[in-house]
Enzyme design. Structure first.
Site, short mmCIF file in Angstrom:
data_model
loop_
_atom_site.label_atom_id
_atom_site.label_comp_id
_atom_site.label_asym_id
_atom_site.label_seq_id
_atom_site.Cartn_x
_atom_site.Cartn_y
_atom_site.Cartn_z
N CYS A 180 -22.24 7.01 7.18
CA CYS A 180 -21.05 7.88 7.13
C CYS A 180 -21.41 9.30 7.59
CB CYS A 180 -20.48 7.92 5.71
SG CYS A 180 -19.02 8.99 5.59
N ASP B 188 0.74 -1.28 0.00
CA ASP B 188 0.00 0.00 0.00
C ASP B 188 0.77 1.32 0.00
OD1 ASP B 188 0.45 0.97 2.64
OD2 ASP B 188 -1.57 0.60 3.31
N CYS C 178 -23.51 1.35 4.78
CA CYS C 178 -22.29 2.16 4.84
C CYS C 178 -22.56 3.60 4.40
CB CYS C 178 -21.18 1.53 3.99
SG CYS C 178 -21.60 1.28 2.25
N CYS D 23 -17.85 2.66 8.30
CA CYS D 23 -18.43 1.99 7.13
C CYS D 23 -18.14 0.49 7.12
CB CYS D 23 -17.98 2.66 5.83
SG CYS D 23 -16.23 2.45 5.45
N CYS E 59 -11.02 5.75 10.86
CA CYS E 59 -12.46 5.56 11.09
C CYS E 59 -12.85 4.18 10.56
CB CYS E 59 -13.26 6.65 10.39
SG CYS E 59 -15.04 6.45 10.54
N CYS F 299 -28.32 -3.24 0.03
CA CYS F 299 -27.86 -2.66 1.31
C CYS F 299 -27.17 -1.31 1.09
CB CYS F 299 -26.89 -3.63 1.99
SG CYS F 299 -26.23 -3.01 3.55
N CYS G 114 -21.20 -2.80 8.18
CA CYS G 114 -21.37 -3.73 7.06
C CYS G 114 -21.82 -5.09 7.57
CB CYS G 114 -20.05 -3.86 6.30
SG CYS G 114 -20.14 -5.07 4.94
N CYS H 131 -13.49 12.05 3.95
CA CYS H 131 -13.45 10.88 4.83
C CYS H 131 -12.77 11.23 6.17
CB CYS H 131 -12.68 9.77 4.12
SG CYS H 131 -12.51 8.27 5.08
N CYS I 283 -23.30 -6.94 -2.30
CA CYS I 283 -23.82 -5.82 -1.52
C CYS I 283 -25.35 -5.74 -1.64
CB CYS I 283 -23.22 -4.49 -1.99
SG CYS I 283 -21.52 -4.21 -1.42
#
Length: 307
Positions: free
Chosen positions: A196, A132, A192, A242, A239, A189, A246, A212, A186
């Site tokens: 937020c 990453d 999320c 979200c 955070c 749904c 789920c 965010c 998903c």
């Protein structure tokens, strides 16, 4: 009769499992055609905020053959970080991924062991490890490799274990058996999106990074915007909202990596402890922690904003 590609694929997946990776999927290295217009559109709308590094190496982000000479395969790997113990309820919150030691160091060591093992068991294989901080679209590759689907919150989600895991890659010059993408689960749904507090999920599957809470508390170096006052829900570093809401994360299971375990002192911190934290305590509790990224000064800025 097992061909070499199948044999080598089995070796790599077995080694990944032995080293503690949650799962391993493999894709053919090449240009990510579907991701190119999405990334360009996201950048054009300046959803990266002050994460200017996202604008760099556009071509390399979309094509791993520009990162590794003669790249043939992208090996995507997941490693669980879901904790077994959680912070005190009367505490400012930090993302679960930051409870333990810095994952970059932990996972890089595992990736290097995996690459060494591949060379030992297979032969003259060349490649690079990624976790990453390089221009690799890790979620796109993991989805392409069948490890999960990218959900409406833009996280990679799996039916079996949810989304609390890190994604890493090996890009290597070895042809392997390739996995197929899975389907999106998903459905209708919108948990999320609805949850937020800063409305950063501007549309299903589209997150405005500049809105965010993780961006504000980690990436943004300026003063926090006053219009966001009262919207952070006590999150001082990152955070998880979200992900916490789920439905698939009800299947999350605690990790088994000791280096991801939280310092007991962190788990017992109250808001008062956070507000009075000293440099000495910060360095002791968060030694080699992701929180080092904000430094004490940044953490104090965030806590002051939450009070």
């Amino acid at each position: 009769m097992i061909n070499n590609k199948e044999k080598y694929t089995n070796i790599i997946k077995a080694e990944a499992n032995r080293l503690g990776f949650l799962s391993c999927g493999i894709s053919k290295a090449g240009f990510l055609e579907e991701e190119a217009p999405r990334l360009e559109n996201w950048l054009n709308k300046q959803m990266q905020g002050q994460m200017f590094y996202m604008e760099d190496h556009f071509d390399k982000r979309l094509n791993p053959t520009l990162l590794v000479n003669d790249a043939k395969s992208v090996v995507s790997l997941l490693i669980n970080y879901y904790p077994s113990e959680f912070q005190n309820n009367d505490s400012y919150k930090i993302s679960k991924y930051a409870y333990g030691k810095d994952y970059h160091n932990v996972i890089t060591k595992k990736l290097r062991k995996l690459l060494r093992s591949i060379k030992t068991q297979i032969g003259d294989v060349h490649g690079r490890t990624f976790i990453d901080i390089a221009p690799v679209l890790d979620k796109a590759w993991a989805a392409k490799s069948g490890l999960g689907w990218i959900g409406k919150n833009s996280n990679l989600i799996t039916q079996k274990v949810g989304s609390f895991y890190f994604i890493a890659e090996l890009i290597i010059d070895l042809e392997l058996e390739y996995d197929s993408p899975t389907t999106d689960h998903c459905g209708t749904c919108t948990a999320c999106i609805d949850s937020c507090p800063t409305q950063a999920i501007v549309a299903p599957y589209v997150v405005d990074g500049s809105k965010c809470i993780s961006y504000f508390t980690i990436e943004l170096k300026d003063n926090l915007p006053q219009e966001m006052k009262g919207k952070f829900n006590d999150w001082a570093f990152g955070c998880d909202i979200c992900q916490d809401v789920c439905p698939w994360n009800k299947f999350s299971k605690p990790h088994n990596e000791p280096l991801f375990n939280a310092n007991p002192e962190l788990l017992s911190f109250t808001k008062k402890d956070w507000e009075e934290i000293t440099e000495e305590t910060f360095n002791k509790v968060f030694q080699n922690s992701p929180l080092k990224r904000t430094k004490l000064e940044g953490l104090k800025r965030n806590i002051t904003f939450l009070k």
